[in-house]
Design a protein around this motif. Structure first.
Motif, PDB file in Angstrom:
ATOM      1  N   UNK A 303       1.611 -28.958   9.886  1.00 16.98           N
ATOM      2  CA  UNK A 303       1.652 -28.020   8.767  1.00 16.98           C
ATOM      3  C   UNK A 303       1.569 -28.739   7.424  1.00 16.98           C
ATOM      4  N   UNK A 304       2.226 -29.877   7.318  1.00 15.95           N
ATOM      5  CA  UNK A 304       2.198 -30.634   6.067  1.00 15.95           C
ATOM      6  C   UNK A 304       0.817 -31.228   5.816  1.00 15.95           C
ATOM      7  N   UNK A 305       0.194 -31.727   6.863  1.00 21.52           N
ATOM      8  CA  UNK A 305      -1.128 -32.320   6.706  1.00 21.52           C
ATOM      9  C   UNK A 305      -2.215 -31.261   6.542  1.00 21.52           C
ATOM     10  N   UNK A 306      -2.094 -30.149   7.243  1.00 27.31           N
ATOM     11  CA  UNK A 306      -3.059 -29.067   7.083  1.00 27.31           C
ATOM     12  C   UNK A 306      -3.219 -28.683   5.628  1.00 27.31           C
ATOM     13  N   UNK A 307      -2.099 -28.631   4.914  1.00 25.69           N
ATOM     14  CA  UNK A 307      -2.093 -28.179   3.521  1.00 25.69           C
ATOM     15  C   UNK A 307      -2.127 -29.326   2.524  1.00 25.69           C
ATOM     16  N   UNK A 458      -9.865 -28.687   7.187  1.00 28.79           N
ATOM     17  CA  UNK A 458      -9.883 -28.568   8.638  1.00 28.79           C
ATOM     18  C   UNK A 458     -10.949 -29.456   9.258  1.00 28.79           C
ATOM     19  N   UNK A 459     -12.105 -29.498   8.635  1.00 32.51           N
ATOM     20  CA  UNK A 459     -13.181 -30.347   9.149  1.00 32.51           C
ATOM     21  C   UNK A 459     -12.788 -31.815   9.105  1.00 32.51           C
ATOM     22  N   UNK A 460     -12.166 -32.241   7.998  1.00 31.12           N
ATOM     23  CA  UNK A 460     -11.748 -33.642   7.896  1.00 31.12           C
ATOM     24  C   UNK A 460     -10.657 -33.961   8.916  1.00 31.12           C
ATOM     25  N   UNK A 461      -9.689 -33.058   9.061  1.00 31.12           N
ATOM     26  CA  UNK A 461      -8.594 -33.308   9.997  1.00 31.12           C
ATOM     27  C   UNK A 461      -9.078 -33.377  11.445  1.00 31.12           C
TER      28      UNK A 461
END
Length: 468
Positions: A303-307, A458-461
């Motif tokens: 959640x922290x990395x998504x945002x 999202x694409x980068x993650x």
């Protein structure tokens, strides 16, 4: 003799809303205040439209301040229906957000004697403590609301929230996120109640709530002391100014926690950190996994990395430990500067790791603990993380699901005309408000930016997770 109108009926009468036909049966015309010749027309209180609730708060003769709460009254209306009417206490809340013109508020529901009263508001479980978060620098109006919804969809508790409109003392104040205040409660942070006489054995093992955060008045001081917090024994990565990680006592609070309980949770966290820092940290029996709920750490990380929350891991970070349970992360809190809404320390970028904040800003006062960098050095942890990410990307965190939530929130506000009313009150579109990374000229510009940012993130993650 006609009866006296309720606060709700009076407000609806003043606004001349569509419920007049209903009120004519319940309140005589004799109850309406007589017009005063030559008196200027008073501003009307906006009515609720669509499914966006309206909260009407009044604090007669009381100025709202940052502590203590002052007495007031609140009415909640949705589609013309009265959902709540009663007494409240209300105060200004927040840290840096207090400098914004649009304030956020903490409130508690009260009975006729102004004593705390548990009630259910907007269908949330009964409690007394609530938050009205006023998005100001977040011109999408939905960042906190979005991330909390995603967390709950992942099976994690996050503050229940609903978008509302607020009228305060006769003045329209715009769109707010009404939410639960984080606290120990069976329906919120559901750790065991810990009393002052529980100082040994199983009783002593929980529940505890800690946070990594700035201090507030409610934390019993403006500086970290042994009374309100304890310091990590391991220096955070890249710290160049003697910075330390401080764990603040959230529950039991600083004034309630007794020495035996302090020592227990200090020892437990210290043992976890020592195990994580050791050469045998990956050992499933003696390593870090013996001390933490790994799945909660993984979901918190996602959640922290998504945002790309620029405050992530280092501020507004809650940690809990229940009786006979391991240390668990969460719930998440305060993501209004996330999703590309910060222009410092790469907070606006879509292609950086949030947990590497210290590398980018080593001189910041509040740094990220070493936990995350070390956890990602364990192949077992990264494999579980990748599997969880892949599962979520096919469901809760798919592009369509996330962007669909955003569209749903916008549709709700548009139906009520709330977007235009909000920015008619707070004329900030096209204007930099700290710490905006993007300044759109229109609300649509802000939403296009948010949705494009999420898509790119999202694409980068997807790629970055696979490379761990």
């Amino acid at each position: 003799m006609s009866r006296k109108c309720s606060l709700f009926e009076y407000l609806v009468r003043v606004t001349g809303c569509l419920l007049f036909a209903f009120l004519i049966f319940t309140c005589s015309k004799d109850d309406a205040p007589p017009p005063v010749e030559g008196e200027e027309e008073q501003p009307t209180v906006p009515t609720s439209s669509g499914d966006l609730p309206l909260m009407v708060i009044s604090t007669p003769n009381n100025t709202i301040v940052d502590e203590p709460k002052v007495n007031g009254e609140m009415t909640v209306i949705k589609r013309g229906e009265l959902l709540f009417e009663g007494n409240i206490g209300i105060e200004i809340r927040g840290a840096s957000s207090q400098f914004f013109d649009k304030k956020s508020y903490g409130l508690e529901t009260r009975d006729a004697s102004n004593q705390d009263l548990d009630v259910s508001l907007l269908g949330f479980p009964e409690e007394e403590d609530w938050v009205l978060h006023g998005p100001y620098s977040d011109k999408s109006l939905v960042r906190n609301h979005l991330i909390y919804g995603l967390a709950r969809d992942m099976g994690r508790y996050a503050s229940r929230s609903e978008l509302v409109e607020l009228n305060l003392n006769g003045t329209y104040r715009g769109v707010y996120a009404f939410m639960e205040k984080l606290k120990r409660d069976k329906n919120r942070i559901a750790v065991s109640k810990l009393t002052s006489d529980e100082v040994s054995g199983e009783d002593l093992t929980g529940g505890y709530v800690l946070k990594i955060d700035k201090l507030s008045r409610s934390d019993n001081g403006q500086s970290y002391t042994s009374a309100n917090s304890f310091e990590s024994r391991i220096v955070p990565p890249s710290a160049g100014m003697g910075q330390a990680i401080n764990f603040v006592y959230e529950y039991p609070e600083a004034e309630d926690i007794v020495p035996e309980q302090q020592q227990y949770i200090i020892d437990y966290v210290s043992q976890f950190e020592a195990a994580l820092a050791s050469d045998t940290f990956t050992d499933p029996q003696t390593g870090y996994a013996n001390y933490i709920d790994v799945d909660s750490f993984i979901d918190f990380f996602i959640l922290t990395e998504l945002s790309n929350n620029v405050d992530g891991y280092r501020l507004s970070t809650y940690i809990q430990k229940d009786k006979n349970e391991k240390l668990a992360m969460g719930p998440i809190w305060d993501f209004n500067l996330a999703f590309g809404n910060a222009d410092y320390c790469s907070g606006g970028e879509t292609n950086v790791w949030a947990y590497k904040f210290n590398e980018r800003c080593p001189l910041d006062i509040w740094l990220v603990p070493f936990w995350w960098e070390r956890l990602l050095q364990d192949p077992a942890f990264t494999e579980r993380l990748k599997q969880r990410w892949a599962t979520l990307r096919g469901s809760t965190l798919s592009n369509g699901t996330i962007l669909g939530k955003v569209d749903g929130y916008i549709g709700l506000m548009q139906e009520a005309g709330a977007i235009d009313k909000n920015f008619g009150t707070w004329d900030v579109l096209g204007i930099y408000v700290w710490p905006n990374n993007f300044v759109g000229q229109t609300y649509n510009d802000e939403i296009v930016y948010l949705k494009d940012w999420i898509t790119n993130r999202l694409e980068w993650l997807d790629g970055a997770m696979n490379e761990l």
